[in-house]
Design an enzyme around this catalytic site. Structure first.
Site: not given
Length: 218
Positions: A103, A105
């Site tokens: 991921k 973010h």
């Protein structure tokens, strides 16, 4: 056969985790039976599975603290349920699992949950090891964590199949990475259990024939 092994095999069948038929393993092999932790569907079932793993953990590791790692996706629920079961015995092991894609973010990163720190020991919770492919994938991911050591792997069933050599995949993993691999039962326990009912004769014959070709020699 020990009573807990019988209870575990009965649990696997009752939960639909142990199936017989024609399947393809992650290794690409065509197999006559399948162990699929993804068929655990209820709170009662996952609680029971965690208890079996916790029992195996305590038998092999005592009350030693470790970090439980559940490889996505099936290993996630195993790690969580095992952590819960161990906590009831005073062993408060944290857990974590990986994302299939890192991921970029929010909190970011590849892992979710407790991220092991230098000096921590990790215990991998998997459903089965057929050719060792999934474990090697896990080791590649865990290798990105500096100073973290894998102490053991726990699986439901030792399939007793050869890996890249004539040795079993579990033995190859142990020799390659230097940690033990433990199982609650093995395929010969399943055969012994099935042989108690003549209605299982065809499945027993198919599993034995498969092992004659793919079974480990050591």
């Amino acid at each position: 056969m020990e009573s807990y092994k019988r209870e575990f095999i009965q649990f696997l069948q009752g939960a639909g985790v142990l199936k017989f038929g024609d399947f393809t393993a992650k290794s690409g092999r065509k197999i006559p039976y399948f162990i699929n932790a993804g068929d655990i569907k209820t709170g009662e079932q996952i609680t029971k599975l965690g208890e079996f793993y916790a029992k195996a953990y305590m038998e092999k590791m005592g009350n030693k603290r470790a970090v439980l790692y559940g490889p996505a996706y099936k290993g996630i629920s195993i790690a969580v349920s095992t952590s819960i079961a161990l906590s009831k015995h005073g062993i408060n092991d944290p857990f974590f699992f990986n994302r299939k894609e890192a991921k970029d973010h929010g909190e970011g990163g590849l892992f979710v949950g407790y991220v092991p720190k230098e000096g921590d020991e990790v215990v991998i919770t998997e459903d089965v090891i057929t050719a060792g492919t999934a474990i090697r994938e896990s080791m590649a991911l865990l290798g990105t964590l500096p100073g973290v050591k894998v102490a053991a792997t726990f699986v439901m069933v030792d399939r007793k199949e050869k890996g890249k050599t004539e040795k079993s995949a579990m033995v190859e993993v142990e020799e390659e990475f230097g940690f033990p691999v433990y199982s609650v039962v093995d395929v010969y326990d399943i055969i012994e259990y099935l042989e108690e009912d003549e209605a299982n004769a065809e499945n027993v014959a198919r599993i034995r024939n498969y092992l004659a070709l793919n079974g480990a020699k050591a």
